[in-house]
Design a protein around this motif. Structure first.
Motif, PDB file in Angstrom:
ATOM      1  N   LEU A 169       0.836  -1.201   0.000  1.00 41.31           N
ATOM      2  CA  LEU A 169       0.000   0.000   0.000  1.00 41.31           C
ATOM      3  C   LEU A 169       0.867   1.246   0.000  1.00 41.31           C
ATOM      4  N   ASP A 170       0.415   2.297  -0.693  1.00 43.21           N
ATOM      5  CA  ASP A 170       1.008   3.615  -0.520  1.00 43.21           C
ATOM      6  C   ASP A 170       0.450   4.224   0.762  1.00 43.21           C
ATOM      7  N   GLN A 171       1.164   5.169   1.328  1.00 38.25           N
ATOM      8  CA  GLN A 171       0.789   5.701   2.638  1.00 38.25           C
ATOM      9  C   GLN A 171      -0.557   6.436   2.628  1.00 38.25           C
ATOM     10  N   ASP A 172      -0.973   6.942   1.472  1.00 34.98           N
ATOM     11  CA  ASP A 172      -2.219   7.711   1.416  1.00 34.98           C
ATOM     12  C   ASP A 172      -3.379   6.936   0.792  1.00 34.98           C
ATOM     13  N   ASP A 173      -3.196   5.625   0.563  1.00 31.92           N
ATOM     14  CA  ASP A 173      -4.242   4.815  -0.059  1.00 31.92           C
ATOM     15  C   ASP A 173      -5.324   4.415   0.941  1.00 31.92           C
ATOM     16  N   LYS A 174      -6.443   3.928   0.391  1.00 29.99           N
ATOM     17  CA  LYS A 174      -7.554   3.471   1.226  1.00 29.99           C
ATOM     18  C   LYS A 174      -8.062   2.132   0.702  1.00 29.99           C
ATOM     19  N   ILE A 175      -8.346   1.203   1.625  1.00 34.75           N
ATOM     20  CA  ILE A 175      -8.973  -0.053   1.224  1.00 34.75           C
ATOM     21  C   ILE A 175     -10.359  -0.144   1.846  1.00 34.75           C
ATOM     22  N   LEU A 176     -11.252  -0.847   1.163  1.00 37.16           N
ATOM     23  CA  LEU A 176     -12.598  -1.051   1.678  1.00 37.16           C
ATOM     24  C   LEU A 176     -12.608  -2.199   2.682  1.00 37.16           C
ATOM     25  N   PRO A 177     -13.598  -2.248   3.564  1.00 35.52           N
ATOM     26  CA  PRO A 177     -13.646  -3.308   4.582  1.00 35.52           C
ATOM     27  C   PRO A 177     -13.633  -4.723   4.006  1.00 35.52           C
ATOM     28  N   GLU A 178     -14.172  -4.915   2.811  1.00 33.21           N
ATOM     29  CA  GLU A 178     -14.252  -6.257   2.216  1.00 33.21           C
ATOM     30  C   GLU A 178     -12.986  -6.662   1.476  1.00 33.21           C
ATOM     31  N   TYR A 179     -11.945  -5.842   1.536  1.00 37.15           N
ATOM     32  CA  TYR A 179     -10.773  -6.054   0.685  1.00 37.15           C
ATOM     33  C   TYR A 179     -10.190  -7.461   0.842  1.00 37.15           C
ATOM     34  N   PHE A 180      -9.804  -7.839   2.053  1.00 38.45           N
ATOM     35  CA  PHE A 180      -9.113  -9.117   2.239  1.00 38.45           C
ATOM     36  C   PHE A 180     -10.019 -10.305   1.937  1.00 38.45           C
ATOM     37  N   SER A 181     -11.244 -10.266   2.436  1.00 43.37           N
ATOM     38  CA  SER A 181     -12.145 -11.404   2.233  1.00 43.37           C
ATOM     39  C   SER A 181     -12.442 -11.612   0.755  1.00 43.37           C
ATOM     40  N   CYS A 182     -12.686 -10.531   0.037  1.00 41.90           N
ATOM     41  CA  CYS A 182     -13.047 -10.637  -1.377  1.00 41.90           C
ATOM     42  C   CYS A 182     -11.841 -11.019  -2.239  1.00 41.90           C
ATOM     43  N   GLN A 183     -10.691 -10.423  -1.968  1.00 43.02           N
ATOM     44  CA  GLN A 183      -9.498 -10.739  -2.755  1.00 43.02           C
ATOM     45  C   GLN A 183      -9.052 -12.187  -2.536  1.00 43.02           C
ATOM     46  N   LEU A 184      -9.106 -12.663  -1.297  1.00 36.28           N
ATOM     47  CA  LEU A 184      -8.731 -14.055  -1.024  1.00 36.28           C
ATOM     48  C   LEU A 184      -9.678 -15.030  -1.719  1.00 36.28           C
ATOM     49  N   TYR A 185     -10.951 -14.668  -1.766  1.00 33.91           N
ATOM     50  CA  TYR A 185     -11.933 -15.529  -2.432  1.00 33.91           C
ATOM     51  C   TYR A 185     -11.673 -15.593  -3.934  1.00 33.91           C
ATOM     52  N   LYS A 186     -11.282 -14.450  -4.523  1.00 34.13           N
ATOM     53  CA  LYS A 186     -11.135 -14.368  -5.974  1.00 34.13           C
ATOM     54  C   LYS A 186      -9.799 -14.899  -6.491  1.00 34.13           C
ATOM     55  N   ILE A 187      -8.778 -14.965  -5.645  1.00 35.59           N
ATOM     56  CA  ILE A 187      -7.454 -15.313  -6.155  1.00 35.59           C
ATOM     57  C   ILE A 187      -7.376 -16.768  -6.619  1.00 35.59           C
ATOM     58  N   GLY A 188      -8.159 -17.644  -6.002  1.00 36.38           N
ATOM     59  CA  GLY A 188      -8.161 -19.044  -6.421  1.00 36.38           C
ATOM     60  C   GLY A 188      -6.767 -19.635  -6.424  1.00 36.38           C
ATOM     61  N   LYS A 189      -6.391 -20.250  -7.539  1.00 42.06           N
ATOM     62  CA  LYS A 189      -5.063 -20.852  -7.662  1.00 42.06           C
ATOM     63  C   LYS A 189      -4.082 -19.944  -8.404  1.00 42.06           C
ATOM     64  N   CYS A 190      -4.495 -18.697  -8.636  1.00 46.23           N
ATOM     65  CA  CYS A 190      -3.613 -17.758  -9.337  1.00 46.23           C
ATOM     66  C   CYS A 190      -2.547 -17.210  -8.390  1.00 46.23           C
ATOM     67  N   ASP A 191      -1.608 -16.479  -8.965  1.00 41.73           N
ATOM     68  CA  ASP A 191      -0.496 -15.933  -8.191  1.00 41.73           C
ATOM     69  C   ASP A 191      -0.780 -14.536  -7.651  1.00 41.73           C
ATOM     70  N   ALA A 192      -1.758 -13.873  -8.229  1.00 36.93           N
ATOM     71  CA  ALA A 192      -2.128 -12.528  -7.789  1.00 36.93           C
ATOM     72  C   ALA A 192      -3.559 -12.260  -8.228  1.00 36.93           C
ATOM     73  N   VAL A 193      -4.206 -11.327  -7.546  1.00 37.91           N
ATOM     74  CA  VAL A 193      -5.556 -10.933  -7.927  1.00 37.91           C
ATOM     75  C   VAL A 193      -5.626  -9.415  -7.934  1.00 37.91           C
ATOM     76  N   VAL A 194      -6.230  -8.859  -9.000  1.00 40.47           N
ATOM     77  CA  VAL A 194      -6.314  -7.417  -9.205  1.00 40.47           C
ATOM     78  C   VAL A 194      -7.768  -6.981  -9.078  1.00 40.47           C
ATOM     79  N   CYS A 195      -8.030  -6.016  -8.204  1.00 36.31           N
ATOM     80  CA  CYS A 195      -9.394  -5.491  -8.071  1.00 36.31           C
ATOM     81  C   CYS A 195      -9.518  -4.155  -8.800  1.00 36.31           C
ATOM     82  N   LYS A 196     -10.740  -3.721  -8.984  1.00 39.55           N
ATOM     83  CA  LYS A 196     -10.993  -2.391  -9.530  1.00 39.55           C
ATOM     84  C   LYS A 196     -10.797  -1.347  -8.432  1.00 39.55           C
ATOM     85  N   LEU A 197     -10.756  -0.077  -8.845  1.00 33.28           N
ATOM     86  CA  LEU A 197     -10.475   0.974  -7.874  1.00 33.28           C
ATOM     87  C   LEU A 197     -11.174   2.270  -8.234  1.00 33.28           C
ATOM     88  N   ILE A 198     -11.202   3.154  -7.251  1.00 35.05           N
ATOM     89  CA  ILE A 198     -11.620   4.540  -7.451  1.00 35.05           C
ATOM     90  C   ILE A 198     -10.365   5.401  -7.475  1.00 35.05           C
TER      91      ILE A 198
END
Length: 384
Positions: A93-122
């Motif tokens: 993370l950059d020092q001024d960034d913001k994550i939503l409360p669902e960040y970890f739960s949703c990203q872990l669910y979506k990553i599956g067997k891949c090496d990384a998962v990319v979400c959309k952003l504002i």
């Protein structure tokens, strides 16, 4: 069941004030993720002259802070944090960034067997991916090598720690700005797989210390990316030629952007000079009896104009913007393909391509159409 440990790594530079903002975000996201996820939050203070001493006792996540003895740049600080991390997954993370409360739960669910998962952003109060950059079409090796870095911030990406390239860890950029592009190029060249998460889970906030707004840093950093990729034999000859052209094109885009920002600066300067003489756009529009106003382009200038006129009591009916469905405002936003409500005047808030926009609008509306540049010119002419 064993917990999944995520290491969140945050480089700081003049960044002590951000600690109190980041910690609650991470704690909230950990709560939402539940008992199967554990978090360690690692701050790397890359400002040696400003040592930080914090007591992190009593927090719901493990927090570590390391003060570097010499400035290493954001790439070096991230690598330092990575070396001190224990997690199976890593989030930079950059020092001024913001994550939503669902960040970890949703990203872990979506990553599956891949090496990384990319979400959309504002970014800048709008979705970054739009008609010009469809999310599903730009997060891939071909786009990264032949067009540009399509991941605007590493905060979008949850990464398996063991998938992070050794080249990226060992070849630290001396110029801040493009180390994330280097990371994605290295990982994709090594065959690492990226999953896509269509949820908006992250907001990228750019403030004064962010290297991405320093054009000289970015140009030098992007050129350095090419040198490192070339020296380490990551790409085929054809891919390397393609990347060379891409770096040149990206540098050209930076220079074009500087020209646009120069025009914006001179426009702002003339605008402020008028206000110093108590001459206001809102008063001028009222004198001409323009009561219902629309603004073309929800841009930097468009936003300032909107809030300026709204503060002075004028009615701003709507914005017009090609990316209407991706934008967030408190008034309607239409595209040029839609039926436009009647207004007295439409002000084009862009400093380029005003004539072509004006021509298109002339087929859509009976309203007066004026560019912000012409509006300022007319106001100046009245006081001469």
């Amino acid at each position: 069941m064993e917990q999944t440990l995520i290491s969140v790594i945050v480089p700081l530079y003049h960044g002590e004030k951000y600690i109190s903002k980041i910690v609650p975000q991470i704690e909230t996201a950990k709560k939402v993720a539940g008992n199967l996820t554990d978090i360690e939050l690692i701050f790397i203070n890359d400002y040696p002259d400003g040592k930080i001493a914090e007591d992190f006792a009593g927090h719901e996540v493990e927090i570590k802070l390391f003060n570097l003895k010499e400035n290493r740049g954001i790439h070096g600080a991230r690598v330092e944090g990575l070396g001190r991390s224990r997690g199976e997954y890593v989030l930079f993370l950059d020092q001024d960034d913001k994550i939503l409360p669902e960040y970890f739960s949703c990203q872990l669910y979506k990553i599956g067997k891949c090496d990384a998962v990319v979400c959309k952003l504002i970014h800048e109060n709008k979705q970054f991916y739009d008609m010009r950059m469809p999310f599903e079409s730009v997060i891939n090796k071909d786009y990264m090598f032949s067009v540009r870095n399509s991941i605007i911030s590493p905060g979008q990406v949850l990464i398996r720690k063991d998938a992070i390239s050794e080249v990226w860890k060992n070849a630290t950029l001396s110029n801040n700005g493009a180390d994330d592009w280097l990371l994605w190029i290295c990982m994709m060249a090594e065959g690492k797989r990226f999953a896509l998460n269509n949820e908006i889970l992250f907001e990228h906030v750019v403030e004064g210390n962010n290297a991405s707004i320093n054009t000289n840093y970015m140009i030098n950093s992007e050129r350095e990316v090419f040198e490192i990729v070339s020296e380490n034999g990551l790409l085929s000859k054809d891919e390397l030629n393609c990347l060379s052209i891409t770096v040149k094109n990206v540098v050209d885009e930076h220079i074009k952007a500087l020209c646009k920002f120069q025009k914006m600066f001179f426009l702002y300067n003339e605008w402020m000079k008028l206000q110093e003489q108590d001459i206001y756009i809102s008063d001028y529009l009222k004198q001409l009896e323009y009561n219902d106003i629309a603004i073309y382009a929800d841009s930097y200038i468009g936003k300032r104009l909107y809030h300026n006129l709204k503060k002075d009591g004028l009615n701003i009916s709507f914005f017009i913007d090609m990316n209407a469905k991706y934008l967030r405002e408190d008034i309607p936003i239409y595209t040029l393909d839609e039926e436009l409500p009647e207004v007295d005047i439409i002000i084009i808030s862009l400093v380029e391509e005003e004539n072509s926009i004006m021509e298109r609008l002339s087929y859509k509306t009976e309203a007066k159409v004026l560019s912000i540049t012409e509006l300022i010119r007319q106001m100046k002419a009245r006081i001469r």
